[in-house]
Design a protein around this motif. Structure first.
Motif, PDB file in Angstrom:
ATOM      1  N   UNK A   1       0.814  -1.213   0.000  1.00  0.00           N
ATOM      2  CA  UNK A   1       0.000   0.000   0.000  1.00  0.00           C
ATOM      3  C   UNK A   1       0.848   1.264   0.000  1.00  0.00           C
ATOM      4  N   UNK A   2       2.049   1.167   0.528  1.00  0.00           N
ATOM      5  CA  UNK A   2       2.862   2.367   0.711  1.00  0.00           C
ATOM      6  C   UNK A   2       4.142   2.384  -0.121  1.00  0.00           C
ATOM      7  N   UNK A   3       4.242   1.502  -1.102  1.00  0.00           N
ATOM      8  CA  UNK A   3       5.466   1.405  -1.898  1.00  0.00           C
ATOM      9  C   UNK A   3       5.139   1.363  -3.382  1.00  0.00           C
ATOM     10  N   UNK A   4       6.128   1.741  -4.174  1.00  0.00           N
ATOM     11  CA  UNK A   4       6.026   1.575  -5.618  1.00  0.00           C
ATOM     12  C   UNK A   4       6.533   0.170  -5.959  1.00  0.00           C
ATOM     13  N   UNK A   5       5.672  -0.648  -6.548  1.00  0.00           N
ATOM     14  CA  UNK A   5       6.034  -2.025  -6.869  1.00  0.00           C
ATOM     15  C   UNK A   5       6.523  -2.085  -8.316  1.00  0.00           C
ATOM     16  N   UNK A   6       7.693  -2.673  -8.511  1.00  0.00           N
ATOM     17  CA  UNK A   6       8.273  -2.785  -9.847  1.00  0.00           C
ATOM     18  C   UNK A   6       9.031  -4.098  -9.955  1.00  0.00           C
TER      19      UNK A   6
ATOM     20  N   UNK B   1       9.794  -3.440  -3.847  1.00  0.00           N
ATOM     21  CA  UNK B   1       8.912  -2.456  -3.230  1.00  0.00           C
ATOM     22  C   UNK B   1       9.793  -1.244  -2.963  1.00  0.00           C
ATOM     23  N   UNK B   2       9.604  -0.191  -3.764  1.00  0.00           N
ATOM     24  CA  UNK B   2      10.567   0.915  -3.819  1.00  0.00           C
ATOM     25  C   UNK B   2      11.919   0.325  -4.215  1.00  0.00           C
TER      26      UNK B   2
ATOM     27  N   UNK C   1      10.241  -8.844   7.107  1.00  0.00           N
ATOM     28  CA  UNK C   1      10.324  -7.935   5.968  1.00  0.00           C
ATOM     29  C   UNK C   1      11.324  -6.818   6.183  1.00  0.00           C
ATOM     30  N   UNK C   2      11.677  -6.571   7.431  1.00  0.00           N
ATOM     31  CA  UNK C   2      12.561  -5.443   7.734  1.00  0.00           C
ATOM     32  C   UNK C   2      13.675  -5.880   8.685  1.00  0.00           C
ATOM     33  N   UNK C   3      14.856  -5.303   8.444  1.00  0.00           N
ATOM     34  CA  UNK C   3      16.018  -5.498   9.314  1.00  0.00           C
ATOM     35  C   UNK C   3      16.602  -4.128   9.637  1.00  0.00           C
TER      36      UNK C   3
END
Length: 383
Positions: free
Chosen positions: A95-100, A114-115, A154-156
């Motif tokens: 929802x909060x990232x640009x997916x590419x 994601x970004x 998902x995060x470190x």
């Protein structure tokens, strides 16, 4: 009797018509579905179109909290989250990232981002060439494998924190037992056993399913500024100044780095005279014996190479500047120092005299030791 027979015939006819209509309707729906599917497959009959379609569907599923339709979710818990949830974590991320996506060097393999964060690697399988409707020819693809990078969440959080500060993740203080390793300021490595200098604690906090709130505080509970370099965070809160005047009493004894820089520059071109080891002794109050910089100067002063310096006249020292000052503690600071040494190189054979300017532009590292500031390291500033 004729009327009854006609009624029966009409009823049979109506039933047959209804059945025939229903059969036609079923076949029509089937045909529409088939044609629609064929056209969709044809539309995504190249890898770019296939990936565009897949990423669109993946994004829709993730935003609906249904990404588990596409990938297998691990069970993750973190003591720094009230409720760890990979499914909700992906939902928030999408929802909060640009997916590419980007094609890798491997055939039919794509990375999804994601970004700028790589979250998946997709491998496709080519199912071969397909023919449909007597006109269409296309390649069909399917997902062969999806690799995720969420085994540790998902995060470190990778962060270097000065050893006199505390790290907080989502308002929870991180225990010192979580320190992965200690590090030092590399330019001062030689003198950590001589002077009290800052050390850094490296934390690597994994297993987070939501983007964390990261804070660093000093002993009084004041927040410390955090800077970022790539994926790494730093929290040191060293004082920084643009000029010596601004640094003021943070530098003791009204010391001016220009004085040492000027003498060092002169020393390298044999401009401090012949006495006192070609002027090396004049530098000793600002060096520590046994350090690499001391040894470099001593070697230059005691070996024959200095005598092969070009014959010249020293005209002036100009453009003297001290900037980019960092105060590490009461006994250590670094500064960017610039000095121009203007010379006239004497004629040599058929070569006429010419003017030359040597530019001294170094990041210099000082510690206060045994009553005066000593230069520990110098690194050339590339302009």
């Amino acid at each position: 009797m004729a009327i009854v027979k006609n009624s029966k015939k009409n009823s049979l006819y109506k039933k047959s018509l209804i059945i025939f209509t229903l059969v036609l309707l079923v076949f029509s729906v089937y045909a529409l579905v088939y044609v629609s599917r064929v056209l969709k497959n044809y539309d995504i009959g190249d890898t770019k179109s296939f990936m565009d379609n897949f990423v669109e569907e993946l994004t829709e599923d993730a935003k609906k909290g249904k990404i588990s339709k596409e990938i297998k979710l691990n069970k993750i818990t973190s003591s720094y989250e009230k409720k760890s949830d990979l499914n909700e974590g992906y939902k928030t991320l999408f929802e909060n990232s640009k997916i590419s996506y980007k094609k890798t060097d491997d055939n039919l393999v794509y990375d999804i981002y994601a970004d700028d964060k790589k979250i998946m690697t997709i491998k496709l399988k080519d199912m071969g060439e397909k023919h449909a409707l007597g006109l269409l020819v296309y390649n069909e693809y399917k997902i062969d494998n999806i690799k995720t990078y969420d085994d540790d969440g998902l995060y470190t959080v990778n962060i270097e924190v000065a050893d006199n500060y505390d790290l907080y993740i989502n308002d929870i203080k991180v225990d010192k037992s979580k320190i992965k390793e200690e590090s030092i300021i590399p330019e001062y490595e030689e003198v950590y056993n001589l002077v009290d200098l800052p050390k850094f604690n490296h934390y690597e906090i994994t297993g987070l399913t939501f983007k964390p709130k990261v804070e660093v505080k000093d002993s009084k509970g004041n927040k410390v500024d955090i800077t970022q370099d790539g994926n790494n965070l730093y929290a040191a809160n060293f004082k920084k100044y643009d000029t010596l005047e601004a640094a003021g009493s943070n530098i003791k004894d009204n010391f001016n780095p220009i004085d040492f820089a000027t003498n060092w520059s002169k020393f390298l071109t044999w401009d401090l005279g012949d006495d006192h080891h070609y002027g090396f002794d004049y530098l000793l109050d600002n060096l520590i014996e046994g350090t690499a910089l001391y040894n470099k100067g001593y070697s230059w002063a005691t070996q024959i190479d200095i005598q092969f310096t070009s014959v010249h006249t020293l005209n002036s020292m100009s453009n003297q500047k001290v900037s980019n000052i960092t105060i590490y503690n009461d006994d250590a600071f670094s500064a960017e120092v610039e000095v121009d040494k203007n010379m006239t190189i004497e004629p040599n054979g058929s070569n006429p005299a010419f003017d030359k300017t040597d530019k001294f532009h170094e990041m210099m590292y000082f510690v206060y030791y045994d009553g005066s500031y000593r230069v520990i390291n110098m690194t050339t500033v590339v302009e």
